[in-house]
Design a protein around this motif. Structure first.
Motif, PDB file in Angstrom:
ATOM      1  N   GLY A  60       0.826  -1.205   0.000  1.00 24.00           N
ATOM      2  CA  GLY A  60       0.000   0.000   0.000  1.00 24.00           C
ATOM      3  C   GLY A  60       0.856   1.248   0.000  1.00 24.00           C
ATOM      4  N   ARG A  61       0.226   2.408  -0.157  1.00 23.30           N
ATOM      5  CA  ARG A  61       1.015   3.619  -0.313  1.00 23.30           C
ATOM      6  C   ARG A  61       1.420   4.260   1.003  1.00 23.30           C
ATOM      7  NH1 ARG A  61       0.024   8.183  -4.190  1.00 23.30           N
ATOM      8  NH2 ARG A  61       2.096   8.589  -3.386  1.00 23.30           N
TER       9      ARG A  61
ATOM     10  N   LEU B 297       3.318   4.287   4.534  1.00 24.89           N
ATOM     11  CA  LEU B 297       4.493   3.600   5.083  1.00 24.89           C
ATOM     12  C   LEU B 297       4.111   2.327   5.815  1.00 24.89           C
ATOM     13  CD1 LEU B 297       6.492   6.532   6.649  1.00 24.89           C
ATOM     14  CD2 LEU B 297       7.019   5.293   4.559  1.00 24.89           C
TER      15      LEU B 297
ATOM     16  N   VAL C 248       8.687   0.413   6.075  1.00 28.54           N
ATOM     17  CA  VAL C 248       9.729   1.301   6.610  1.00 28.54           C
ATOM     18  C   VAL C 248       9.722   1.355   8.139  1.00 28.54           C
ATOM     19  CG1 VAL C 248      10.550   3.677   6.651  1.00 28.54           C
ATOM     20  CG2 VAL C 248       9.878   2.635   4.492  1.00 28.54           C
TER      21      VAL C 248
ATOM     22  N   THR D 199       3.924   7.885  -0.207  1.00 30.18           N
ATOM     23  CA  THR D 199       5.288   7.628  -0.648  1.00 30.18           C
ATOM     24  C   THR D 199       5.317   7.711  -2.168  1.00 30.18           C
ATOM     25  OG1 THR D 199       4.648   5.332  -0.388  1.00 30.18           O
ATOM     26  CG2 THR D 199       6.062   6.258   1.301  1.00 30.18           C
ATOM     27  N   PRO D 200       6.518   7.935  -2.745  1.00 32.56           N
ATOM     28  CA  PRO D 200       6.569   8.194  -4.195  1.00 32.56           C
ATOM     29  C   PRO D 200       6.097   7.002  -5.028  1.00 32.56           C
ATOM     30  CG  PRO D 200       8.689   8.680  -3.128  1.00 32.56           C
ATOM     31  CD  PRO D 200       7.840   8.014  -2.115  1.00 32.56           C
ATOM     32  N   LEU D 201       5.370   7.326  -6.066  1.00 33.31           N
ATOM     33  CA  LEU D 201       4.949   6.320  -7.047  1.00 33.31           C
ATOM     34  C   LEU D 201       5.906   6.348  -8.237  1.00 33.31           C
ATOM     35  CD1 LEU D 201       1.070   6.597  -7.386  1.00 33.31           C
ATOM     36  CD2 LEU D 201       2.420   4.867  -6.210  1.00 33.31           C
ATOM     37  N   PRO D 202       6.003   5.243  -8.963  1.00 35.44           N
ATOM     38  CA  PRO D 202       6.797   5.260 -10.202  1.00 35.44           C
ATOM     39  C   PRO D 202       6.066   6.104 -11.245  1.00 35.44           C
ATOM     40  CG  PRO D 202       5.610   3.195 -10.005  1.00 35.44           C
ATOM     41  CD  PRO D 202       5.403   3.922  -8.715  1.00 35.44           C
TER      42      PRO D 202
END
Lengths: 201, 201, 201
Positions: free
Chosen positions: B143-144, B146, B149, B193-196
């Protein structure tokens, strides 16, 4: 005991192969799924008990039986028309054979009691879970007809029988048939188990 | 440390049981999913470290706690109305407890450093992955907000604390709360968090 | 042999990372999927052979290579436009590298023959199965183009080469290329394998 184990392997290979036939996998996909379903539970059992390498990657009797089971489903797929029903019955037979032999392997490895019961259940349930996850279905262990309970009972009674020194070829077969019978009856008569209350939203 | 571990087991059993409640599994399905979610990560950890049989199949405290967690979700499913939110918070608590205890178990088994950090993360993340795969969802670790981490950080800091001889009951609880807090804050404030970059077609 | 193994790790990390990119996972999800795809097969192999802890959680070369592979897919995702095709080619390369090194690791651990062949196949196929299950797809091992067969052949020939004392750096590379070539040719020319007969309903 080897014969009961081979029976379980063959039954689970049929159920795995047929699941592959239903999903229209090719011959190799069917064989891989049949082998994983048939030997997966036992391999998890061996790894949990520290028996390495597990017999599922070294015993040619087991591997050969699983492959034959897979080939049978491939060749006779047209005849095995009511595949869903055959899968369920084969699966029930494997469930019984593996619950009993799984617990017995743990006891022989020196882990009777809780470990034997847990490992018997895992052996019985593991292959089917692998089959269902790999073919994209909700595992039958989560279905509403008794599945985990007969396996648990089979493993529990195997441990009891060992404890009282009653475990022999005849008792073993009776336990396998008990688990098989319970599961088939649950399917046949749709013995439903309790559902949780519906969630409010 | 046992208490922290039992807390993690209970929290993950709740999250696993509730995932089963949402999918309308029956009571046994819910218990199986609760136990696998609660004990799965630790069993993978023990197998990776060569600790066989893993405590998840032999320790009645762990198994009992997991079963109680599963039963609670079954009985109180009507009351636990906002199940999705409760799952996420329970999961965050289990994440913290298992990241720290998982790393500590590896260190005690003689594998500090990279192994302890990797194993702590695997223990923390493993149960939830099992739960999500078995109930047919994309694992929350992907999921997006964290997820991996905080677990990585908890395992890393546990290893550091051990290295400098600072690891004790208090520090352990602070690390568990740190992981839990980070995860909950990430959920609460939707820390993305960053997506591609999007793929061209 | 280390270099071949690192090549396999990198190729599978690319295929895992790209599968994550296609599913729009975030950066950490992509890294987790890349690492699991790259190291999962080898970890299963080590656990089956009783090599604990597996190198996948302790060897920084392997972990680092897998992370770099994952980062590459994240950064260059826009450029890797035809992701599906790149995934398949990277996967084929990993298949070859792992079939050969997997069998070789088993032989070195003292398990030539059936075990080496089985373990080589499992190493080669395992990572891709994990990747596909975790990203919610039917594993490519069940697809219609040859997948398991080249891996089986690579592991089998590695075992034969060892048996006759012919296994060296050059032979190893030739075997990797053979597996890779077979798989790529099967994809390129759509070598179809037999399907089961359609089921009557």
């Amino acid at each position: 005991m080897l014969f009961v184990e081979l029976l379980g392997v063959f039954a689970f290979a049929l159920s795995g192969g047929l699941a592959g036939v239903r999903r229209r996998f090719d011959i190799f996909g069917i064989l891989v799924l049949a082998v994983l379903t048939a030997l997966g539970g036992g391999m998890v059992r061996d790894v949990l008990l520290g028996i390495t390498p597990p017999r599922g990657i070294s015993d040619l009797n087991l591997i050969g039986t699983a492959l034959v089971g897979g080939l049978v489903t491939f060749w006779f797929s047209g005849t095995l028309a009511r595949a869903r029903r055959v899968i369920l019955v084969a699966d029930a037979l494997g469930l019984g054979a593996f619950a009993v032999t799984g617990a017995a392997v743990a006891i022989e490895a020196g882990y009777p009691g809780v470990e034997a019961i847990a490992v018997g259940m895992i052996t019985a349930v593991g292959g089917g879970v692998l089959r269902d996850v790999l073919s994209g279905q909700v595992p039958s262990v989560f279905g509403r007809e008794l599945y985990a309970v007969p396996a648990l009972l089979g493993a529990l009674l195997t441990d009891c029988a060992h404890r009282f020194g009653w475990f022999n070829g005849l008792v073993q077969w009776m336990l396998v048939l008990l688990v098989f019978g319970l599961r088939v009856l649950a399917l046949r008569f749709c013995w439903k188990t309790p559902l949780p209350r519906r969630l409010e939203h």
